[in-house]
Design an enzyme around this catalytic site. Sequence first.
Site, mmCIF file in Angstrom:
data_model
loop_
_atom_site.group_PDB
_atom_site.id
_atom_site.type_symbol
_atom_site.label_atom_id
_atom_site.label_comp_id
_atom_site.label_asym_id
_atom_site.label_seq_id
_atom_site.Cartn_x
_atom_site.Cartn_y
_atom_site.Cartn_z
ATOM 1 N N LYS A 198 20.257 -33.953 24.851
ATOM 2 C CA LYS A 198 21.216 -34.370 23.816
ATOM 3 C C LYS A 198 22.273 -33.284 23.555
ATOM 4 O O LYS A 198 22.124 -32.146 23.989
ATOM 5 C CB LYS A 198 20.477 -34.735 22.534
ATOM 6 C CG LYS A 198 19.412 -35.823 22.726
ATOM 7 C CD LYS A 198 19.971 -37.232 22.861
ATOM 8 C CE LYS A 198 19.068 -38.187 23.573
ATOM 9 N NZ LYS A 198 18.134 -38.946 22.791
HETATM 10 C C1 LIG Z 1 16.908 -39.943 22.626
HETATM 11 C C2 LIG Z 1 17.026 -41.138 21.766
HETATM 12 C C3 LIG Z 1 16.137 -41.379 20.714
HETATM 13 C C4 LIG Z 1 14.892 -40.578 20.495
HETATM 14 O O1 LIG Z 1 15.098 -39.244 20.266
HETATM 15 P P1 LIG Z 1 13.834 -38.272 20.225
HETATM 16 O O2 LIG Z 1 14.366 -37.044 19.584
HETATM 17 O O3 LIG Z 1 13.419 -38.054 21.647
HETATM 18 O O4 LIG Z 1 12.788 -38.927 19.425
HETATM 19 C C5 LIG Z 1 16.369 -42.452 19.877
HETATM 20 N N1 LIG Z 1 17.393 -43.276 20.085
HETATM 21 C C6 LIG Z 1 18.256 -43.106 21.101
HETATM 22 C C7 LIG Z 1 19.398 -44.054 21.250
HETATM 23 C C8 LIG Z 1 18.080 -42.044 21.989
HETATM 24 O O5 LIG Z 1 18.896 -41.896 23.037
#
Ligand SMILES: *Cc1c(COP(=O)(O)O)cnc(C)c1O
Length: 399
Positions: free
Chosen positions: A195
Amino acid sequence: MNTPAIEGGSPIRKQFLVFGKPKITKKEIEEVLDTIRSGWLGTGPKTKKFEEKFRQYIGSKHAIALNSCTAGLHLALDVLGIKDGDEVITTPLTFSSTANVIAHHHAKPIFADIFKGTWNIDPQEIEKKITKRTKAIISVDLHGRPCDYDAILKLTKKHKLFLVEDAAHAAEAMYKDKKVGTFADFTAFSFYVTKNIMTGEGGMLTTNDDTWANEARIRSLHGISKDAWKRYSAEGFSPYETLYPGYKYNMMDLVASFGLHQLSNVEKNLKVRQKYWHMYNEAFKDISELTLPAPEEQHTRHGRHLYAILLQTEKLKIDRNRFLDAMKTEGIGTGIHFTALHLHKFFREAYGYKKGDFPNAEYVGDRTLSLPLSPSMTSQDVQDVIAAVLKLVKYYRKS
Ligand SMILES: *Cc1c(COP(=O)(O)O)cnc(C)c1O
């Protein structure tokens, strides 16, 4: 004709380009080492500092650091009292966790189809799905693009629904000059490795409501009374009480150490991704086998988390999955964000969803391919990705 590596030709790259490789600076490394040497690795002062810094960046009243975005979404629904028999509306073009958290509360995930142009949930489709049981909407700012919040907030007001925003892709995004994270009832952010802001695993939940923030904080650490993390600190042990059967969702200082410096670089990294985004747009603009991301609406800011193209598979001799394999063989990692969630086994079997239910999400889900877009890349890396895409399109085009 330049033969693809998957057909026996030579690859564009010898060294594999990892998809979503984070940019980690010396500062993060020093901070992590400092935390390790301090002996205090768990939730503590650095997590507090990161929360405060993130809160200021977003401009929300509260920010609660957690161990994932999924934890944030789950907590938000928990605090809002989502329960057995309720319905929560969301997009089928998202990561599993957005809808999983609805199922965790024994509520029913109700999907509403997306716009074919922006790939975000369509408020008119949402309105068609609202029933007496509907309690909340979870919007997803897909790839970093904010949803149509004028229309969504009109619906939440009219039908008295909660809005939880999944901003896993969109920490930098703005809707009509308002920062994402400041207008929904709760907004959850992800700091997973790929991210825009990354801590390895991690997340943040923002809200402007004092009571909800307090509840979310308590429930994020076993449901024990406030500031329970201080129970082993120099301030000494003070007895605590379990107020609620809470969860183990707290962030550690070890990972907050990354976050502090990732956040310092967030705008700088966005500029790099913006530059790469425009390089891709420029390179692909005349390729009729590719659909590019839609331009942004005025006064909104795209978080530029994922650059996805749609492969016009009708015009190609191979499907999207084969294209992804071919890119891999050229030495380039790509991703799929996402395949339509209602067609996954659990959602088909538990709720009876089937092919044809959400044609726009299925159309995009079958054709979407995310190209690497990380500030850890060089311009040459971007050129390699472009060369590989063009090579494959030229080789596999039907006419
Ligand atoms: C990555 C992601 C999540 C989950 O994030 P985590 O921190 O891994 O729990 C939720 N929604 C979307 C759209 C994502 O891309």
